[in-house]
Design a protein around this motif. Structure first.
Motif, PDB file in Angstrom:
ATOM      1  N   GLY A 176      36.658  37.623  52.174  1.00 37.05           N
ATOM      2  CA  GLY A 176      36.329  36.250  51.784  1.00 37.05           C
ATOM      3  C   GLY A 176      35.200  36.289  50.955  1.00 37.05           C
ATOM      4  N   PHE A 177      34.449  37.268  51.294  1.00 39.67           N
ATOM      5  CA  PHE A 177      33.082  37.670  50.183  1.00 39.67           C
ATOM      6  C   PHE A 177      33.487  37.740  49.014  1.00 39.67           C
ATOM      7  CE2 PHE A 177      29.645  40.222  48.878  1.00 39.67           C
ATOM      8  CZ  PHE A 177      28.593  39.381  49.288  1.00 39.67           C
ATOM      9  N   GLY A 178      34.805  38.782  48.636  1.00 38.84           N
ATOM     10  CA  GLY A 178      35.307  39.117  47.544  1.00 38.84           C
ATOM     11  C   GLY A 178      35.888  37.813  46.932  1.00 38.84           C
ATOM     12  N   ALA A 179      36.519  36.911  47.551  1.00 32.43           N
ATOM     13  CA  ALA A 179      37.187  35.899  47.018  1.00 32.43           C
ATOM     14  C   ALA A 179      36.198  34.918  46.578  1.00 32.43           C
ATOM     15  CB  ALA A 179      38.152  35.091  48.099  1.00 32.43           C
ATOM     16  N   VAL A 180      34.993  34.734  47.224  1.00 30.88           N
ATOM     17  CA  VAL A 180      34.014  33.915  46.728  1.00 30.88           C
ATOM     18  C   VAL A 180      33.483  34.081  45.502  1.00 30.88           C
ATOM     19  CG1 VAL A 180      31.777  32.858  47.155  1.00 30.88           C
ATOM     20  CG2 VAL A 180      33.367  33.062  48.953  1.00 30.88           C
ATOM     21  N   LEU A 181      33.264  35.541  45.326  1.00 33.99           N
ATOM     22  CA  LEU A 181      32.568  35.984  44.070  1.00 33.99           C
ATOM     23  C   LEU A 181      33.475  36.493  42.983  1.00 33.99           C
ATOM     24  CD1 LEU A 181      29.871  38.662  45.735  1.00 33.99           C
ATOM     25  CD2 LEU A 181      29.807  36.026  44.739  1.00 33.99           C
ATOM     26  N   ARG A 182      34.880  36.902  43.242  1.00 33.78           N
ATOM     27  CA  ARG A 182      35.837  36.859  42.144  1.00 33.78           C
ATOM     28  C   ARG A 182      35.652  38.498  41.458  1.00 33.78           C
ATOM     29  NH1 ARG A 182      38.581  32.654  38.821  1.00 33.78           N
ATOM     30  NH2 ARG A 182      36.241  32.116  38.764  1.00 33.78           N
ATOM     31  N   ASN A 183      34.682  39.015  41.493  1.00 31.07           N
ATOM     32  CA  ASN A 183      34.079  40.002  40.837  1.00 31.07           C
ATOM     33  C   ASN A 183      33.628  41.207  41.770  1.00 31.07           C
ATOM     34  OD1 ASN A 183      32.146  41.901  39.470  1.00 31.07           O
ATOM     35  ND2 ASN A 183      31.743  40.086  38.111  1.00 31.07           N
ATOM     36  N   VAL A 184      34.907  42.321  41.509  1.00 34.97           N
ATOM     37  CA  VAL A 184      34.600  43.453  42.377  1.00 34.97           C
ATOM     38  C   VAL A 184      33.306  44.023  42.376  1.00 34.97           C
ATOM     39  CG1 VAL A 184      35.705  45.665  42.970  1.00 34.97           C
ATOM     40  CG2 VAL A 184      37.169  43.822  42.457  1.00 34.97           C
ATOM     41  N   PRO A 185      32.692  44.887  41.135  1.00 32.81           N
ATOM     42  CA  PRO A 185      31.675  45.528  41.150  1.00 32.81           C
ATOM     43  C   PRO A 185      30.296  44.540  41.963  1.00 32.81           C
ATOM     44  CG  PRO A 185      32.721  45.772  39.001  1.00 32.81           C
ATOM     45  CD  PRO A 185      33.337  44.728  39.992  1.00 32.81           C
ATOM     46  N   LEU A 186      30.355  43.338  41.739  1.00 26.75           N
ATOM     47  CA  LEU A 186      29.323  42.349  42.058  1.00 26.75           C
ATOM     48  C   LEU A 186      29.293  42.529  43.821  1.00 26.75           C
ATOM     49  CD1 LEU A 186      26.949  40.612  41.672  1.00 26.75           C
ATOM     50  CD2 LEU A 186      28.446  38.855  41.133  1.00 26.75           C
TER      51      LEU A 186
END
Length: 293
Positions: A176-186
């Protein structure tokens, strides 16, 4: 749905990420548990003889027979569970980065089905990571703690269930966290900075004013699942502290279990489940109409 789940497993198995992350998981779980096992093996020296006697009296055991291995175990698996969280971050954010999300969505009947298949697949992966973490941490406990201070059979079983549950939930939180940001490094940087530094600094810095933060924030509640099992065994959770143990000694003990401010394992599980569903739901909703071209 079955074919979509098979496709998700093939997708993850075709990459090196799943086994590359198992290496730091095993190393972190083993060596942190081993270190804390050595540190807490002489329990009275670790927290002070008066506190040790008070806790032993409260739980009806001799201070030399308290299951300090459970404290070491909880600390090791709590840090190690960040690894399946990172694995979850790559699940959806990684697909946007590599552009494979287009194929994922176009080959499924709809996005709800595709995301459900991904969720179920990563529940299984989270359980696998949890099993590995439990296994290596258990070995570390037996290697670093005197046998009379190992957890009981029931405590081992509770630790096993708690480790798997925490690992599954942290994996879903990462998705979910990655899906919200959509930016792997960030997403990776923010995930690690919050879980390892920011929240821990806040909890300890404000301990003199309140100990509630560790019982409600994401890192504290994730750690509180297994850490709460250890805290319950010693009677050192925030709701059940022996009268002779002061507030700051409680912090030291709860830090040993990697869960300062823990309320109880089941409360931590429910609160972190809510955090997980919040981020997973935001990620799910955001991906229903997101452009994939």
């Amino acid at each position: 749905m079955g074919n979509l789940i098979k496709a998700e497993f093939r997708k993850t198995l075709s990459l090196k990420t799943w086994w590359v992350l198992l290496i730091p998981l095993a190393l972190v779980a083993f060596w942190l548990t081993f270190f804390w096992g050595k540190l807490t093996n002489d329990f009275a020296d670790y927290i002070g003889s008066s506190d040790a006697r008070e806790i032993a009296r409260a739980v009806g055991l001799d201070a030399s027979k308290l299951p300090v291995g459970l404290l070491a175990f909880a600390h090791g698996v709590n840090i190690a569970q960040l690894i399946p969280g990172l694995f979850g971050v790559f699940a959806l954010a990684g697909e946007y980065r590599s552009k494979t999300i287009t194929t994922t969505f176009l080959t499924a009947p709809n996005r709800v089905t595709a995301l459900t298949a991904k969720m179920l697949t990563y529940v299984a992966w989270g359980a696998i990571y949890g099993l590995v973490s439990f296994g290596v941490s258990a070995i570390a406990v037996m290697a670093s703690v005197d046998s009379g201070r190992w957890p009981s059979a029931g405590q081992w079983l509770a630790a096993l269930g708690g480790t798997i549950l925490a690992s599954v939930l942290v994996t879903l939180f990462g998705i979910g966290f990655g899906a919200v940001l959509r930016n792997v490094p960030l997403a990776v940087v923010l995930f690690l900075v919050w879980f390892l530094i920011v929240e821990n600094v806040l909890v300890v810095a404000l301990w003199g004013q309140t100990d509630i933060l560790g019982g409600i924030l994401p890192n504290g509640t994730a750690n509180g699942i297994v850490g709460g099992i250890a805290a319950d065994a010693f009677g050192i959770n925030s709701l059940n502290l022996p009268g002779g143990v002061d507030h700051w000694s409680a912090l030291g003990l709860q830090l040993a279990a990697g869960a300062p401010g823990v309320i109880s394992w089941w409360a931590s599980a429910l609160i972190f489940f809510a955090w997980t569903m919040l981020f997973f739901g935001l990620g799910w909703a955001g991906n229903q109409k997101r452009d994939i071209t």
